[in-house]
Design a protein around this motif. Structure first.
Motif, short mmCIF file in Angstrom:
data_model
loop_
_atom_site.label_atom_id
_atom_site.label_comp_id
_atom_site.label_asym_id
_atom_site.label_seq_id
_atom_site.Cartn_x
_atom_site.Cartn_y
_atom_site.Cartn_z
N GLU A 45 3.15 111.92 62.38
CA GLU A 45 3.75 112.18 61.07
C GLU A 45 4.88 113.20 61.18
O GLU A 45 5.94 113.05 60.55
CB GLU A 45 2.68 112.68 60.11
CG GLU A 45 1.65 111.62 59.75
CD GLU A 45 0.41 112.20 59.08
OE1 GLU A 45 0.32 113.45 58.97
OE2 GLU A 45 -0.48 111.42 58.70
N LEU A 46 4.66 114.25 61.99
CA LEU A 46 5.67 115.29 62.17
C LEU A 46 6.93 114.72 62.81
O LEU A 46 8.05 114.98 62.34
CB LEU A 46 5.10 116.40 63.05
CG LEU A 46 6.03 117.58 63.37
CD1 LEU A 46 6.33 118.38 62.11
CD2 LEU A 46 5.40 118.47 64.44
N HIS A 48 7.98 111.63 62.85
CA HIS A 48 8.67 110.72 61.92
C HIS A 48 9.42 111.52 60.85
O HIS A 48 10.55 111.16 60.49
CB HIS A 48 7.66 109.78 61.27
CG HIS A 48 8.30 108.60 60.60
ND1 HIS A 48 8.90 108.69 59.37
CD2 HIS A 48 8.44 107.31 61.00
CE1 HIS A 48 9.38 107.51 59.03
NE2 HIS A 48 9.12 106.65 60.00
N LYS A 49 8.82 112.58 60.37
CA LYS A 49 9.46 113.41 59.34
C LYS A 49 10.81 113.93 59.82
O LYS A 49 11.78 114.00 59.05
CB LYS A 49 8.55 114.60 58.99
CG LYS A 49 9.17 115.61 58.04
CD LYS A 49 8.24 116.80 57.81
CE LYS A 49 8.90 117.85 56.94
NZ LYS A 49 8.00 119.02 56.73
N TYR A 50 10.88 114.27 61.11
CA TYR A 50 12.13 114.81 61.66
C TYR A 50 13.00 113.74 62.32
O TYR A 50 13.96 114.07 63.02
CB TYR A 50 11.80 115.92 62.67
CG TYR A 50 11.45 117.24 62.02
CD1 TYR A 50 12.43 118.19 61.75
CD2 TYR A 50 10.14 117.51 61.65
CE1 TYR A 50 12.12 119.40 61.15
CE2 TYR A 50 9.81 118.72 61.04
CZ TYR A 50 10.79 119.65 60.78
OH TYR A 50 10.47 120.85 60.18
N HIS A 51 12.66 112.48 62.07
CA HIS A 51 13.47 111.35 62.56
C HIS A 51 13.65 111.38 64.08
O HIS A 51 14.75 111.17 64.59
CB HIS A 51 14.85 111.36 61.88
CG HIS A 51 14.78 111.05 60.42
ND1 HIS A 51 15.91 110.88 59.65
CD2 HIS A 51 13.73 110.92 59.57
CE1 HIS A 51 15.56 110.64 58.38
NE2 HIS A 51 14.23 110.65 58.32
N TRP A 75 2.28 106.67 62.16
CA TRP A 75 3.72 106.41 62.24
C TRP A 75 4.10 105.24 61.35
O TRP A 75 5.07 105.31 60.58
CB TRP A 75 4.10 106.13 63.68
CG TRP A 75 5.57 105.89 63.93
CD1 TRP A 75 6.24 104.71 63.78
CD2 TRP A 75 6.53 106.85 64.38
NE1 TRP A 75 7.57 104.87 64.12
CE2 TRP A 75 7.77 106.16 64.50
CE3 TRP A 75 6.45 108.20 64.72
CZ2 TRP A 75 8.93 106.83 64.92
CZ3 TRP A 75 7.62 108.84 65.14
CH2 TRP A 75 8.83 108.15 65.24
N GLU A 78 4.05 106.13 57.69
CA GLU A 78 5.26 106.85 57.29
C GLU A 78 6.43 105.89 57.11
O GLU A 78 7.24 106.04 56.19
CB GLU A 78 5.61 107.92 58.34
CG GLU A 78 4.62 109.06 58.42
CD GLU A 78 4.42 109.76 57.09
OE1 GLU A 78 5.43 110.17 56.48
OE2 GLU A 78 3.25 109.89 56.67
N LYS A 81 5.90 104.18 53.75
CA LYS A 81 6.28 105.06 52.65
C LYS A 81 7.80 105.12 52.49
O LYS A 81 8.32 105.11 51.38
CB LYS A 81 5.73 106.47 52.89
CG LYS A 81 4.23 106.60 52.79
CD LYS A 81 3.81 108.02 53.12
CE LYS A 81 2.31 108.20 53.11
NZ LYS A 81 1.92 109.58 53.50
N ALA A 82 8.50 105.20 53.63
CA ALA A 82 9.96 105.26 53.58
C ALA A 82 10.55 103.98 53.02
O ALA A 82 11.51 104.00 52.24
CB ALA A 82 10.51 105.54 54.98
N GLU A 202 11.87 122.72 65.87
CA GLU A 202 12.91 122.38 64.90
C GLU A 202 14.30 122.46 65.52
O GLU A 202 15.19 121.69 65.14
CB GLU A 202 12.80 123.29 63.68
CG GLU A 202 11.55 123.03 62.85
CD GLU A 202 11.54 123.79 61.54
OE1 GLU A 202 12.45 124.63 61.33
OE2 GLU A 202 10.63 123.55 60.72
#
Length: 217
Positions: A45-46, A48-51, A75, A78, A81-82, A202
């Motif tokens: 999830e992390l 995917h969140k940061y592409h 994954w 996510e 959801k997108a 990050e």
């Protein structure tokens, strides 16, 4: 162009960072740098969140299938959801799985949600890219193998990712220089999300974002 490629290394069902040279030895000799209290799905999830496309799940030995499946499912959720969201910049990236992959079960893992599988037994013409572990330095955080990175850029005609010894964010531009942008880099034990102190997750994600702007992707 050189990218940061995140990993989910699984050992006995947990997300871990292991000193590569001790893997395959007895449990007493195995050296583990980090064992996560979070499930594999959290990292999927992390990422995917940061592409962070090109993420790889590696099953290090038995008893990891459920954790790998959970990460793939997270994954894909996510992605769902997108797709459902009313967003102009819907992002879709690849996730792949390796470790114990054979011709007999490769399709099964694709059905579980992997975009690609990684295997030492499935080579050309099936191979779409290489993931190279420098086991002698992996997990030690003492620096990458400069010569190997350069040689990989010379030898490989398909995408290749190097893993082993990375310790700072500066290793990303270093790999880019050594390989002329042809080799991607995985950073494991040095990352703060894996208990490391040398590299901020990050910042790695921002590196990829900047490289995308440079290349127009």
């Amino acid at each position: 162009m050189t990218r940061f490629r995140p990993c989910i290394d699984l050992h006995n069902g947990d997300v871990k960072q292991i000193v590569g040279g001790t893997l395959g030895t007895s449990e007493a000799e195995l050296k583990t740098n980090f064992t996560s209290t979070k499930p594999s799905a959290h990292y999927a999830e992390l990422y995917h969140k940061y592409h962070l496309g090109g993420a790889h799940i590696i099953m290090l030995g038995p008893n990891n299938e459920k954790a790998a499946q959970d990460a793939l499912a997270a994954w894909k959720e996510e992605e769902r959801k997108a797709d459902a969201a009313d967003a102009e910049d819907k992002w879709k990236g690849e996730i792949q799985v390796g470790g114990g992959i054979k011709e007999s079960n490769a399709r099964e893992w694709i059905e579980y949600g992997a975009d690609k599988v990684e295997s030492i037994s499935l080579l050309e013409p099936y191979c779409a890219e290489f993931l190279i572990h420098a086991a002698d330095v992996e997990g030690l955080q003492r620096g990458i193998d400069h010569e190997l990175v350069s040689k990989l850029a010379e030898w490989c005609s398909i995408p290749v990712t190097y893993a082993g010894g990375a310790r700072y964010i500066d290793d990303l531009p270093l790999v880019k220089k050594l390989s002329n942008g042809k080799v991607d880099l995985t950073i494991g034990s040095a990352l703060d999300i894996f208990g490391g102190e040398g590299c901020n997750f990050e910042e790695c994600a921002r590196w990829n974002e900047e490289q995308g702007k440079t290349t127009g992707t």
